[in-house]
Write a protein that holds these residues in place. Sequence first.
Motif, PDB file in Angstrom:
ATOM      1  N   LEU A 151      -5.991 -15.380  -2.783  1.00 18.08           N
ATOM      2  CA  LEU A 151      -6.762 -16.021  -3.842  1.00 18.08           C
ATOM      3  C   LEU A 151      -7.163 -14.965  -4.860  1.00 18.08           C
ATOM      4  O   LEU A 151      -7.422 -13.813  -4.494  1.00 18.08           O
ATOM      5  CB  LEU A 151      -8.027 -16.670  -3.271  1.00 18.08           C
ATOM      6  CG  LEU A 151      -7.816 -17.851  -2.330  1.00 18.08           C
ATOM      7  CD1 LEU A 151      -9.138 -18.257  -1.707  1.00 18.08           C
ATOM      8  CD2 LEU A 151      -7.192 -19.012  -3.083  1.00 18.08           C
ATOM      9  N   PRO A 152      -7.226 -15.299  -6.153  1.00 19.22           N
ATOM     10  CA  PRO A 152      -7.602 -14.307  -7.166  1.00 19.22           C
ATOM     11  C   PRO A 152      -8.987 -13.718  -6.947  1.00 19.22           C
ATOM     12  O   PRO A 152      -9.281 -12.622  -7.409  1.00 19.22           O
ATOM     13  CB  PRO A 152      -7.556 -15.089  -8.478  1.00 19.22           C
ATOM     14  CG  PRO A 152      -6.864 -16.359  -8.188  1.00 19.22           C
ATOM     15  CD  PRO A 152      -6.905 -16.589  -6.712  1.00 19.22           C
ATOM     16  N   THR A 153      -9.854 -14.435  -6.225  1.00 13.36           N
ATOM     17  CA  THR A 153     -11.213 -13.954  -5.987  1.00 13.36           C
ATOM     18  C   THR A 153     -11.347 -13.156  -4.687  1.00 13.36           C
ATOM     19  O   THR A 153     -12.434 -12.702  -4.363  1.00 13.36           O
ATOM     20  CB  THR A 153     -12.185 -15.145  -5.936  1.00 13.36           C
ATOM     21  OG1 THR A 153     -11.737 -16.051  -4.929  1.00 13.36           O
ATOM     22  CG2 THR A 153     -12.253 -15.850  -7.281  1.00 13.36           C
ATOM     23  N   ALA A 185       0.215   5.891   7.251  1.00 12.49           N
ATOM     24  CA  ALA A 185       1.395   6.436   6.579  1.00 12.49           C
ATOM     25  C   ALA A 185       1.171   6.416   5.070  1.00 12.49           C
ATOM     26  O   ALA A 185       0.424   5.577   4.550  1.00 12.49           O
ATOM     27  CB  ALA A 185       2.629   5.609   6.944  1.00 12.49           C
ATOM     28  N   LEU A 186       1.833   7.299   4.354  1.00 16.13           N
ATOM     29  CA  LEU A 186       1.683   7.393   2.900  1.00 16.13           C
ATOM     30  C   LEU A 186       1.992   6.067   2.207  1.00 16.13           C
ATOM     31  O   LEU A 186       1.311   5.682   1.255  1.00 16.13           O
ATOM     32  CB  LEU A 186       2.573   8.507   2.343  1.00 16.13           C
ATOM     33  CG  LEU A 186       2.531   8.708   0.836  1.00 16.13           C
ATOM     34  CD1 LEU A 186       1.110   8.995   0.345  1.00 16.13           C
ATOM     35  CD2 LEU A 186       3.479   9.828   0.427  1.00 16.13           C
ATOM     36  N   GLY A 187       2.973   5.327   2.700  1.00 11.75           N
ATOM     37  CA  GLY A 187       3.285   4.024   2.122  1.00 11.75           C
ATOM     38  C   GLY A 187       2.096   3.081   2.159  1.00 11.75           C
ATOM     39  O   GLY A 187       1.838   2.337   1.216  1.00 11.75           O
ATOM     40  N   TRP A 188       1.337   3.125   3.257  1.00 10.82           N
ATOM     41  CA  TRP A 188       0.123   2.307   3.368  1.00 10.82           C
ATOM     42  C   TRP A 188      -0.920   2.786   2.359  1.00 10.82           C
ATOM     43  O   TRP A 188      -1.601   1.987   1.733  1.00 10.82           O
ATOM     44  CB  TRP A 188      -0.475   2.410   4.755  1.00 10.82           C
ATOM     45  CG  TRP A 188       0.235   1.705   5.847  1.00 10.82           C
ATOM     46  CD1 TRP A 188       1.588   1.600   6.040  1.00 10.82           C
ATOM     47  CD2 TRP A 188      -0.379   1.013   6.926  1.00 10.82           C
ATOM     48  NE1 TRP A 188       1.840   0.894   7.169  1.00 10.82           N
ATOM     49  CE2 TRP A 188       0.658   0.516   7.739  1.00 10.82           C
ATOM     50  CE3 TRP A 188      -1.696   0.779   7.289  1.00 10.82           C
ATOM     51  CZ2 TRP A 188       0.410  -0.210   8.900  1.00 10.82           C
ATOM     52  CZ3 TRP A 188      -1.950   0.062   8.440  1.00 10.82           C
ATOM     53  CH2 TRP A 188      -0.894  -0.432   9.233  1.00 10.82           C
ATOM     54  N   ASP A 189      -1.057   4.118   2.222  1.00 13.40           N
ATOM     55  CA  ASP A 189      -2.040   4.680   1.292  1.00 13.40           C
ATOM     56  C   ASP A 189      -1.790   4.197  -0.130  1.00 13.40           C
ATOM     57  O   ASP A 189      -2.734   4.005  -0.896  1.00 13.40           O
ATOM     58  CB  ASP A 189      -1.994   6.211   1.315  1.00 13.40           C
ATOM     59  CG  ASP A 189      -2.560   6.804   2.583  1.00 13.40           C
ATOM     60  OD1 ASP A 189      -3.343   6.114   3.275  1.00 13.40           O
ATOM     61  OD2 ASP A 189      -2.227   7.961   2.884  1.00 13.40           O
ATOM     62  N   LEU A 190      -0.538   4.006  -0.474  1.00 12.20           N
ATOM     63  CA  LEU A 190      -0.199   3.532  -1.815  1.00 12.20           C
ATOM     64  C   LEU A 190      -0.353   2.024  -1.950  1.00 12.20           C
ATOM     65  O   LEU A 190      -0.726   1.522  -3.010  1.00 12.20           O
ATOM     66  CB  LEU A 190       1.234   3.952  -2.173  1.00 12.20           C
ATOM     67  CG  LEU A 190       1.463   5.457  -2.248  1.00 12.20           C
ATOM     68  CD1 LEU A 190       2.943   5.766  -2.416  1.00 12.20           C
ATOM     69  CD2 LEU A 190       0.652   6.069  -3.380  1.00 12.20           C
ATOM     70  N   ALA A 191      -0.066   1.282  -0.885  1.00 11.01           N
ATOM     71  CA  ALA A 191      -0.079  -0.185  -0.948  1.00 11.01           C
ATOM     72  C   ALA A 191      -1.473  -0.789  -0.789  1.00 11.01           C
ATOM     73  O   ALA A 191      -1.833  -1.719  -1.523  1.00 11.01           O
ATOM     74  CB  ALA A 191       0.850  -0.760   0.113  1.00 11.01           C
ATOM     75  N   LEU A 192      -2.253  -0.310   0.172  1.00 11.98           N
ATOM     76  CA  LEU A 192      -3.535  -0.959   0.485  1.00 11.98           C
ATOM     77  C   LEU A 192      -4.482  -1.090  -0.709  1.00 11.98           C
ATOM     78  O   LEU A 192      -5.078  -2.156  -0.891  1.00 11.98           O
ATOM     79  CB  LEU A 192      -4.230  -0.267   1.655  1.00 11.98           C
ATOM     80  CG  LEU A 192      -3.652  -0.575   3.026  1.00 11.98           C
ATOM     81  CD1 LEU A 192      -4.305   0.299   4.101  1.00 11.98           C
ATOM     82  CD2 LEU A 192      -3.811  -2.047   3.377  1.00 11.98           C
ATOM     83  N   PRO A 193      -4.653  -0.061  -1.555  1.00 16.05           N
ATOM     84  CA  PRO A 193      -5.583  -0.227  -2.681  1.00 16.05           C
ATOM     85  C   PRO A 193      -5.145  -1.282  -3.697  1.00 16.05           C
ATOM     86  O   PRO A 193      -5.927  -1.694  -4.534  1.00 16.05           O
ATOM     87  CB  PRO A 193      -5.624   1.155  -3.330  1.00 16.05           C
ATOM     88  CG  PRO A 193      -5.153   2.087  -2.293  1.00 16.05           C
ATOM     89  CD  PRO A 193      -4.182   1.312  -1.446  1.00 16.05           C
ATOM     90  N   ARG A 194      -3.906  -1.715  -3.614  1.00 18.28           N
ATOM     91  CA  ARG A 194      -3.390  -2.739  -4.533  1.00 18.28           C
ATOM     92  C   ARG A 194      -3.431  -4.137  -3.924  1.00 18.28           C
ATOM     93  O   ARG A 194      -3.060  -5.103  -4.563  1.00 18.28           O
ATOM     94  CB  ARG A 194      -1.965  -2.395  -4.929  1.00 18.28           C
ATOM     95  CG  ARG A 194      -1.887  -1.142  -5.784  1.00 18.28           C
ATOM     96  CD  ARG A 194      -0.474  -0.605  -5.899  1.00 18.28           C
ATOM     97  NE  ARG A 194      -0.387   0.512  -6.807  1.00 18.28           N
ATOM     98  CZ  ARG A 194      -0.720   1.753  -6.515  1.00 18.28           C
ATOM     99  NH1 ARG A 194      -1.186   2.052  -5.311  1.00 18.28           N
ATOM    100  NH2 ARG A 194      -0.607   2.714  -7.393  1.00 18.28           N
ATOM    101  N   MET A 195      -3.883  -4.216  -2.672  1.00 14.66           N
ATOM    102  CA  MET A 195      -3.882  -5.487  -1.958  1.00 14.66           C
ATOM    103  C   MET A 195      -5.250  -6.156  -1.976  1.00 14.66           C
ATOM    104  O   MET A 195      -6.273  -5.503  -2.137  1.00 14.66           O
ATOM    105  CB  MET A 195      -3.438  -5.279  -0.506  1.00 14.66           C
ATOM    106  CG  MET A 195      -1.991  -4.853  -0.365  1.00 14.66           C
ATOM    107  SD  MET A 195      -1.518  -4.559   1.371  1.00 14.66           S
ATOM    108  CE  MET A 195      -1.580  -6.245   2.014  1.00 14.66           C
TER     109      MET A 195
END
Length: 111
Positions: free
Chosen positions: A4-6, A53-63
Amino acid sequence: REPLPTAARASAGVYATVRFRAALADGTVLHDSWEGEAPPLQVRVGAEPSDAALGWDLALPRMRVGQQVRLECGPSYAYGDAGAPPLIPPSSPVTFELELLSVRDLMSSHN
């Protein structure tokens, strides 16, 4: 799956609870918290040193909470040249499927 956007975002410093599956390129499943008894993992987003893992470090802040993503990580974004023997061979690409279940900011929590 889109959230959801919120929905709350996994910003730096929060603790994120993540359900995930990790598999090698040959299909060998390393971890699966969707199936079986493995619990979701809690990681601190943006922690130094990293909790993931570095991939998570990059993805999580965008989720956002409720979002699911698939990350196809080369060795430098997974477990590096060393791997994590005996489970993960050196220089192995790893595919992660993540679902952000919740976030908790301990600095603003009253629990």
